[in-house]
Design a protein around this motif. Structure first.
Motif, PDB file in Angstrom:
ATOM      1  N   VAL A 137       0.841  -1.203   0.000  1.00 52.93           N
ATOM      2  CA  VAL A 137       0.000   0.000   0.000  1.00 52.93           C
ATOM      3  C   VAL A 137       0.872   1.248   0.000  1.00 52.93           C
ATOM      4  CG1 VAL A 137      -1.592   1.356   1.417  1.00 52.93           C
ATOM      5  CG2 VAL A 137      -2.010  -1.077   1.046  1.00 52.93           C
ATOM      6  N   LEU A 138       1.923   1.179   0.781  1.00 52.41           N
ATOM      7  CA  LEU A 138       2.820   2.324   0.867  1.00 52.41           C
ATOM      8  C   LEU A 138       3.445   2.613  -0.493  1.00 52.41           C
ATOM      9  CD1 LEU A 138       3.624   4.079   3.221  1.00 52.41           C
ATOM     10  CD2 LEU A 138       5.650   2.660   3.511  1.00 52.41           C
ATOM     11  N   GLN A 139       3.973   1.536  -1.093  1.00 54.28           N
ATOM     12  CA  GLN A 139       4.613   1.643  -2.393  1.00 54.28           C
ATOM     13  C   GLN A 139       3.648   2.247  -3.409  1.00 54.28           C
ATOM     14  OE1 GLN A 139       6.028  -2.262  -3.290  1.00 54.28           O
ATOM     15  NE2 GLN A 139       8.107  -1.465  -3.446  1.00 54.28           N
ATOM     16  N   ASN A 140       2.465   1.637  -3.468  1.00 49.36           N
ATOM     17  CA  ASN A 140       1.476   2.012  -4.462  1.00 49.36           C
ATOM     18  C   ASN A 140       0.953   3.424  -4.227  1.00 49.36           C
ATOM     19  OD1 ASN A 140      -1.577   2.143  -5.132  1.00 49.36           O
ATOM     20  ND2 ASN A 140      -0.749   0.581  -6.507  1.00 49.36           N
ATOM     21  N   GLY A 141       0.580   3.701  -2.981  1.00 45.18           N
ATOM     22  CA  GLY A 141       0.008   5.005  -2.665  1.00 45.18           C
ATOM     23  C   GLY A 141       0.998   6.129  -2.927  1.00 45.18           C
ATOM     24  N   LEU A 142       2.245   5.912  -2.535  1.00 41.88           N
ATOM     25  CA  LEU A 142       3.245   6.957  -2.731  1.00 41.88           C
ATOM     26  C   LEU A 142       3.508   7.174  -4.216  1.00 41.88           C
ATOM     27  CD1 LEU A 142       5.820   6.252   0.123  1.00 41.88           C
ATOM     28  CD2 LEU A 142       4.025   7.981   0.018  1.00 41.88           C
ATOM     29  N   SER A 143       3.480   6.078  -4.974  1.00 44.92           N
ATOM     30  CA  SER A 143       3.781   6.265  -6.385  1.00 44.92           C
ATOM     31  C   SER A 143       2.626   6.987  -7.078  1.00 44.92           C
ATOM     32  CB  SER A 143       4.099   4.935  -7.066  1.00 44.92           C
ATOM     33  OG  SER A 143       2.920   4.299  -7.476  1.00 44.92           O
ATOM     34  N   ILE A 144       1.387   6.732  -6.654  1.00 42.84           N
ATOM     35  CA  ILE A 144       0.265   7.495  -7.210  1.00 42.84           C
ATOM     36  C   ILE A 144       0.405   8.964  -6.835  1.00 42.84           C
ATOM     37  CG2 ILE A 144      -2.220   7.892  -7.097  1.00 42.84           C
ATOM     38  CD1 ILE A 144      -2.671   5.010  -6.743  1.00 42.84           C
ATOM     39  N   ALA A 145       0.842   9.193  -5.605  1.00 38.24           N
ATOM     40  CA  ALA A 145       0.982  10.573  -5.142  1.00 38.24           C
ATOM     41  C   ALA A 145       2.183  11.249  -5.778  1.00 38.24           C
ATOM     42  CB  ALA A 145       1.113  10.597  -3.619  1.00 38.24           C
ATOM     43  N   GLY A 146       2.958  10.488  -6.532  1.00 34.69           N
ATOM     44  CA  GLY A 146       4.102  11.076  -7.220  1.00 34.69           C
ATOM     45  C   GLY A 146       5.307  11.260  -6.323  1.00 34.69           C
ATOM     46  N   VAL A 147       5.308  10.534  -5.213  1.00 33.43           N
ATOM     47  CA  VAL A 147       6.463  10.627  -4.324  1.00 33.43           C
ATOM     48  C   VAL A 147       7.493   9.597  -4.788  1.00 33.43           C
ATOM     49  CG1 VAL A 147       7.248  10.376  -1.936  1.00 33.43           C
ATOM     50  CG2 VAL A 147       4.985  11.318  -2.421  1.00 33.43           C
ATOM     51  N   GLN A 148       8.744   9.970  -4.703  1.00 33.87           N
ATOM     52  CA  GLN A 148       9.799   9.043  -5.114  1.00 33.87           C
ATOM     53  C   GLN A 148       9.688   7.730  -4.346  1.00 33.87           C
ATOM     54  OE1 GLN A 148      13.537  11.106  -4.621  1.00 33.87           O
ATOM     55  NE2 GLN A 148      13.843  10.970  -6.816  1.00 33.87           N
ATOM     56  N   SER A 149       9.883   6.633  -5.037  1.00 33.26           N
ATOM     57  CA  SER A 149       9.643   5.322  -4.424  1.00 33.26           C
ATOM     58  C   SER A 149      10.629   5.031  -3.298  1.00 33.26           C
ATOM     59  CB  SER A 149       9.733   4.234  -5.482  1.00 33.26           C
ATOM     60  OG  SER A 149      11.077   4.079  -5.879  1.00 33.26           O
ATOM     61  N   PHE A 150      11.728   5.767  -3.285  1.00 27.95           N
ATOM     62  CA  PHE A 150      12.689   5.508  -2.197  1.00 27.95           C
ATOM     63  C   PHE A 150      12.075   5.800  -0.837  1.00 27.95           C
ATOM     64  CE2 PHE A 150      15.195   7.079  -5.873  1.00 27.95           C
ATOM     65  CZ  PHE A 150      15.642   5.851  -6.270  1.00 27.95           C
ATOM     66  N   TRP A 151      11.098   6.705  -0.845  1.00 24.72           N
ATOM     67  CA  TRP A 151      10.460   7.033   0.432  1.00 24.72           C
ATOM     68  C   TRP A 151       9.775   5.823   1.044  1.00 24.72           C
ATOM     69  CZ3 TRP A 151      11.640  10.698   3.471  1.00 24.72           C
ATOM     70  CH2 TRP A 151      12.190  11.871   2.951  1.00 24.72           C
ATOM     71  N   GLN A 152       9.307   4.930   0.144  1.00 31.55           N
ATOM     72  CA  GLN A 152       8.669   3.719   0.653  1.00 31.55           C
ATOM     73  C   GLN A 152       9.648   2.961   1.548  1.00 31.55           C
ATOM     74  OE1 GLN A 152       9.631   0.469  -0.975  1.00 31.55           O
ATOM     75  NE2 GLN A 152       8.704  -0.482   0.810  1.00 31.55           N
ATOM     76  N   GLN A 153      10.900   2.884   1.090  1.00 32.32           N
ATOM     77  CA  GLN A 153      11.903   2.157   1.872  1.00 32.32           C
ATOM     78  C   GLN A 153      12.161   2.853   3.198  1.00 32.32           C
ATOM     79  OE1 GLN A 153      15.025   2.205  -1.095  1.00 32.32           O
ATOM     80  NE2 GLN A 153      14.605   0.082  -1.637  1.00 32.32           N
ATOM     81  N   VAL A 154      12.275   4.166   3.121  1.00 32.27           N
ATOM     82  CA  VAL A 154      12.536   4.915   4.355  1.00 32.27           C
ATOM     83  C   VAL A 154      11.412   4.663   5.357  1.00 32.27           C
ATOM     84  CG1 VAL A 154      12.811   7.202   5.361  1.00 32.27           C
ATOM     85  CG2 VAL A 154      13.819   6.701   3.126  1.00 32.27           C
ATOM     86  N   VAL A 155      10.174   4.809   4.871  1.00 34.38           N
ATOM     87  CA  VAL A 155       9.034   4.666   5.787  1.00 34.38           C
ATOM     88  C   VAL A 155       8.947   3.232   6.312  1.00 34.38           C
ATOM     89  CG1 VAL A 155       6.537   4.828   6.005  1.00 34.38           C
ATOM     90  CG2 VAL A 155       7.785   6.550   4.691  1.00 34.38           C
ATOM     91  N   THR A 156       9.131   2.257   5.424  1.00 35.95           N
ATOM     92  CA  THR A 156       9.064   0.864   5.870  1.00 35.95           C
ATOM     93  C   THR A 156      10.063   0.606   6.988  1.00 35.95           C
ATOM     94  OG1 THR A 156       8.437   0.182   3.652  1.00 35.95           O
ATOM     95  CG2 THR A 156       9.177  -1.540   5.136  1.00 35.95           C
ATOM     96  N   GLY A 157      11.288   1.087   6.777  1.00 35.55           N
ATOM     97  CA  GLY A 157      12.326   0.883   7.790  1.00 35.55           C
ATOM     98  C   GLY A 157      11.946   1.516   9.106  1.00 35.55           C
ATOM     99  N   VAL A 158      11.477   2.768   9.016  1.00 36.15           N
ATOM    100  CA  VAL A 158      11.138   3.480  10.247  1.00 36.15           C
ATOM    101  C   VAL A 158       9.985   2.779  10.960  1.00 36.15           C
ATOM    102  CG1 VAL A 158      10.188   5.623  11.162  1.00 36.15           C
ATOM    103  CG2 VAL A 158      12.026   5.695   9.455  1.00 36.15           C
ATOM    104  N   ILE A 159       8.960   2.404  10.198  1.00 44.45           N
ATOM    105  CA  ILE A 159       7.791   1.762  10.822  1.00 44.45           C
ATOM    106  C   ILE A 159       8.194   0.427  11.433  1.00 44.45           C
ATOM    107  CG2 ILE A 159       5.520   0.742  10.396  1.00 44.45           C
ATOM    108  CD1 ILE A 159       5.353   3.689  10.262  1.00 44.45           C
ATOM    109  N   LEU A 160       9.078  -0.294  10.762  1.00 47.10           N
ATOM    110  CA  LEU A 160       9.506  -1.583  11.298  1.00 47.10           C
ATOM    111  C   LEU A 160      10.098  -1.397  12.691  1.00 47.10           C
ATOM    112  CD1 LEU A 160      10.135  -4.584  11.031  1.00 47.10           C
ATOM    113  CD2 LEU A 160      12.246  -3.992   9.870  1.00 47.10           C
TER     114      LEU A 160
END
Ligand SMILES: Nc1ncnc2c1ncn2[C@@H]1O[C@H](COP(=O)(O)OP(=O)(O)OP(=O)(O)O)[C@@H](O)[C@H]1O
Ligand SMILES: [Mg+2]
Lengths: 347, 546
Positions: A281-304
């Motif tokens: 969801v993070l990956q998909n939602g961010l990419s729709i929002a036009g946010v660079q996909s690297f943010w998905q990794q950052v957020v995943t790491g932080v949330i983990l």
């Protein structure tokens, strides 16, 4: 049928509640702010986008429950992909090649990781790090670093097709989940895995076949890698000579997000599904929002880290007790750098 | 009963008034030399889900330098109460008053700052580090500005602390090489080095032999003389009566009796623990559980003629066991005595195939070929390991899973667990052993220590093992349950099972066994019939070779 069932279901989620809540929040957030997020096509893309991760993470769940990690899972995916391409190239009928590929993955997992860890008692970290490295090399050698094209229709169906209007990878995801749930809840094998992860010594003294259980666990992870290879090859119509070993770590992260313990003996595939969906969801939602996909990794790491932290905080009964306990532990190890230990024994 | 209960009530009444007026010395001033108690835990409550572990427990140390015994049936809340006192558990309600001031104990570190130290039951030592390093763990070794750690000074200080406990080990010895009781002493030394004024020992003697218990008691008495108080949990009444100055009895999470030890005797303690009605029944039962000496001695002589259920010949393991020969007949209970390190545990492990060993093990006349636990289990052998937390149970798993683990080991691995037969098995084990658990699905980790022990034993009874190897079968089990377990074991023997029981408590072996085999340094040094055996005889043989 009454309120008891939902309540019990809710109680069963306590191990992965943080990721469940964040997932729900993300869903709401993207659903409201991002036009098209809730479209059927997008949800389908979201799911097929995490299909490989999903299948790997389900297998990885059992590995973590057994108090291990399979770092080589992604390497086995690539290796099984090359195997599939070679088998088809050698003229094997697609149906047979597919079955052989899945078995091949299972065999590599059980025969290499499982035997070395289970039979010889080597550390899972060393063994799977070693097999990850070696298998990555073997993929390059075997494929001669060339993309192996696969034209079989059956594989394209697996990767891109759909059955009854639902994408084939989604069917595969559902099927692997059902099998995983069955193993976890409805078999003695599932119990053995929890027992071995909880305490290998206690399991052995109770007459449980701990070696065989370990071999089976890494075999399951390998089988899942074999299944993932089918999706991977089917999607791009080729077996890539490139190995993305980070996928294995991402799968482990999804399992941990889903509340399975790195110490073994606790957790389950139910939580893993939400861990994977969170990443998707993070990956998909961010990419729709036009946010660079690297943010998905950052957020995943932080949330983990936050999810694990939240778990610890609630276990310790608050932030301050947690910090106090951590300080006590730190203090207890402060005297133990290696040089002083040497001095100590000579004194 | 009524006397002790009255004294508990009046004591709590006095404390309540003391707290209410805020004045330190009130009615209690007359009895306690320092006025208010040194430490008071009052009306402590703690719930775990639906389980009320503590429902108004109270514990008062009347003065500094007192030995306070804490006793209660399994699951009565002792460990939970001490967990609260040592900052490991947060109570739902209750007050902790130290030296007249209410304190909050939010973590073990906070408790330590107040001088309250818990010596954990599982030793929390680093086995590769020296005694001195372990004692001063936590950055408290003696440091010099330029040279760093001053090992000589640190070791000297550690030696001083050890000496004050009556121990003369070299502080540079790695802790892993020490006997378990000495390791415990190192932990106590650590607590003392942190200026502990109140020492908590939760069942410290459950894994110690008689000699080691005496050494520990001597150390506790030394501490008492120095003004350090000790709270001491034990299920062994004679120990408590010998060591404690005052006593608190818990029942179902409540303090039911408290007062100076002179107010108590064994019967009164048991009665307070279980309630008057149950006490009567327990007395009747424990009477029945004691071995009918004449009858069993007779049966031993008759059965030795036939093939023994368990026959050992030349069982050895380098450095641990030397040429052990031993027969156990069906229906016989044989005890293994000896000091810690004599090889009792190793012998049981060797028979079960958990320890590589030479020699032969025969079961009902046929030699055990493969030497691993699975083969032993298949041949009808059951083994209760001494350490239930790591070896005897999978703590995260449910009571039911743990009970059924052995019996279902050979079911098809892809079959569904939890069938009717399995549930019946589990239900039967829970009923016969009187295991107290919230439900069969509750994780075994949430059970009290004694109930965990029953589960660890219950899996072998559920598996109908014919030869039982039991290492400390009643460790941490309360008096009533202990008598029950003894009765169950005798019943199993009467049913034709062969039992080999190792215990550090000679008294237990005397009560339970037809024959006692004494080990010293891995060798059999004596085999005593029930008539020949006595505390003295066993001690003489056990010590003679050590
Ligand atoms: N973490 C927990 N979760 C749920 N229940 C618990 C937990 N810890 C303790 N209990 C329950 O609280 C009650 C008191 O347990 P506690 O360990 O304090 O007993 P105890 O007096 O020390 O017994 P024992 O003599 O067997 O060691 C028991 O019924 C136990 O099952
Ligand atoms: Mg306890």
């Amino acid at each position: 049928m009454t309120a008891a069932l939902p309540r019990r279901a809710w109680a069963a989620t306590h191990r992965f509640r943080p990721v469940l809540l964040i997932l729900a929040a993300l869903f709401l957030l993207f659903g409201v702010t991002q036009e098209g997020f809730l479209d059927a096509t997008n949800l389908r893309n979201l799911l097929t986008g995490v299909s490989i991760l999903w299948v790997l993470a389900l297998g990885m769940t059992f590995v973590l429950i057994s108090a291990g990690v399979d770092l080589s899972a992604a390497a086995i995916v690539a290796l099984a992909g090359v195997f599939l391409a070679r088998a088809l190239g050698a003229g094997a009928p697609p149906g047979v090649a597919i079955v052989l590929t899945v078995l091949f993955g299972g065999l590599v997992g059980a025969g290499v990781n499982g035997l070395l860890i289970g039979r010889l008692g080597l550390s899972f970290f060393v063994v799977t790090l070693g097999s990850m490295t070696a298998l990555t090399g073997i993929v390059s050698l075997w494929s001669q670093t060339e993309t192996q094209f696969v034209t079989a229709r059956l594989l394209r169906e697996i990767g891109m097709g759909s059955i009854l209007g639902i994408a084939t990878p989604i069917w595969i995801m559902a099927a692997t989940l059902l099998v995983a749930l069955w193993i976890q809840h409805r078999t003695y094998l599932g119990r053995d895995i929890y027992a071995v992860g909880g305490s290998r010594v206690a399991a052995r003294l109770a007459g449980i076949r701990t070696v065989r259980t370990t071999v089976v666990v890494y075999g399951i992870s390998g089988l899942c890698a074999g299944i993932a290879a089918l999706i991977a090859v089917g999607r791009i119509g080729a077996a890539s000579p490139q190995v993305d070993n980070a996928i294995a770590l991402q799968a482990a992260a999804a399992v941990l997000l889903g509340g399975t313990s790195l110490m073994g003996g606790a957790g389950g595939v139910g939580g893993t599904v939400f861990g994977v969906l969170f990443i998707g969801v993070l990956q998909n939602g961010l990419s729709i929002a036009g946010v660079q996909s690297f943010w998905q990794q950052v957020v995943t790491g932080v949330i983990l880290v936050l999810a694990v932290l939240g778990d610890r905080i609630s276990a310790a009964g608050g932030v301050r007790p947690l910090i106090a306990a951590a300080r006590a532990r730190l203090a207890a190890t402060a005297d133990r750098p290696s040089d002083t230990a040497n001095e100590g024994s000579s004194a | 009963m009524s006397a002790t209960e009255a004294s508990a009530r009046s004591a709590s009444g006095a404390a309540a008034t003391g707290a209410a007026t805020g004045a330190a010395a009130t009615a209690r001033g007359a009895e306690a030399p320092h006025g208010a108690p040194q430490l008071l835990l009052d009306d402590v409550r703690k719930r775990f889900g639906g389980v009320h572990a503590l429902r108004g427990a109270r514990l008062a140390l009347t003065r500094p330098g007192v030995v306070h015994g804490l006793i209660g049936a399994n699951g009565s809340g002792k460990s939970t109460l001490l967990g609260v006192l040592s900052g490991q558990q947060r109570p739902d309600a209750g007050r902790i008053v130290l030296d007249g001031a209410e304190i909050a104990l939010t973590s073990p570190l906070a408790a330590l700052r107040h001088g309250i130290a818990m010596v954990s039951q599982e030793t929390a030592l680093a086995p590769d580090l020296s005694i001195a390093e372990n004692v001063f763990l936590g950055g408290r070794l003696v440091r010099r500005r330029v040279r760093g750690i001053d090992w000589r000074a640190s070791n000297a200080r550690a030696a001083e602390l050890l000496a004050s406990l009556g121990l003369d080990e070299d502080p540079a010895t790695p802790v892993g090489r020490l006997r378990p009781d000495r390791q415990q002493m190192v932990e106590i030394a650590r607590a003392l080095s942190q200026e502990a004024r109140i020492l908590i020992l939760d069942e410290p003697t459950s894994s110690l032999g008689d000699d080691e218990v005496q050494a520990l008691f001597a150390a506790v008495r030394r501490l008492r003389a120095r003004g350090v108080s000790t709270i001491f949990v034990s299920h062994r009444l004679p120990e408590l009566l010998a060591l404690a100055d005052e006593l608190t009895v818990l029942r179902d999470g409540e303090t039911v009796a408290a007062g100076p030890i002179a107010d108590f005797d064994a019967d009164r303690i048991v009665e307070a623990m279980v309630g008057p009605a149950v006490a009567e029944r327990a007395r009747a039962r424990s009477g029945a559980a004691t071995r009918p000496a004449a009858a069993t001695a007779g049966s031993t002589t008759t059965t030795t003629a036939s093939v023994p259920a368990l026959r050992l010949r030349g069982v050895g393991a380098p450095g641990l066991l030397r040429e052990v020969d031993l027969d156990v007949a069906a229906g016989e209970v044989v005890g293994l005595a000896g000091v810690v390190g004599a090889g009792r545990s190793e012998l049981l492990e060797a028979i079960f195939g958990a320890l590589p060993a030479s020699g032969t093990v025969e079961l009902h006349g046929s030699a055990l070929r493969a030497r691993d636990p699975r083969a032993a289990i298949a041949a009808g052998v059951g083994y209760l390991p001494p350490d239930r937390k790591h070896q005897g149970l999978v703590l995260q798993r449910s009571v039911a899973d743990n009970l059924a683990m052995v019996a279902t080991r050979d079911a098809g691995r892809l079959r569904a667990p939890g069938g009717a037969a399995e549930r019946a098995l589990v239900g039967e084990a829970i009923a016969t052993l009187r295991i107290v658990a919230a439900s069969p699905a509750a994780p075994v980790s949430t059970l009290s220590g004694g109930n965990q022990q029953k589960v660890a034993l219950g899996r072998w009874i559920a598996a109908r093992s014919r030869v039982l190897l039991l290492d400390e079968p009643t460790r941490g089990v309360d008096v009533a349950a202990k008598a029950e377990i003894h009765r169950l074991l005798r019943a199993a023997a009467a049913d034709g099972a062969a039992l080999l029981v190792s215990s550090s408590e000679t008294e237990e072996l005397l009560a339970l066994c037809d024959r006692i085999v004494v080990l010293a340094r891995g060798e059999v040094v004596a085999s005593l019939t029930a008539e020949e055996a006595s505390e003295e005889a066993v001690a003489r043989f056990a010590g003679g070779h050590a």
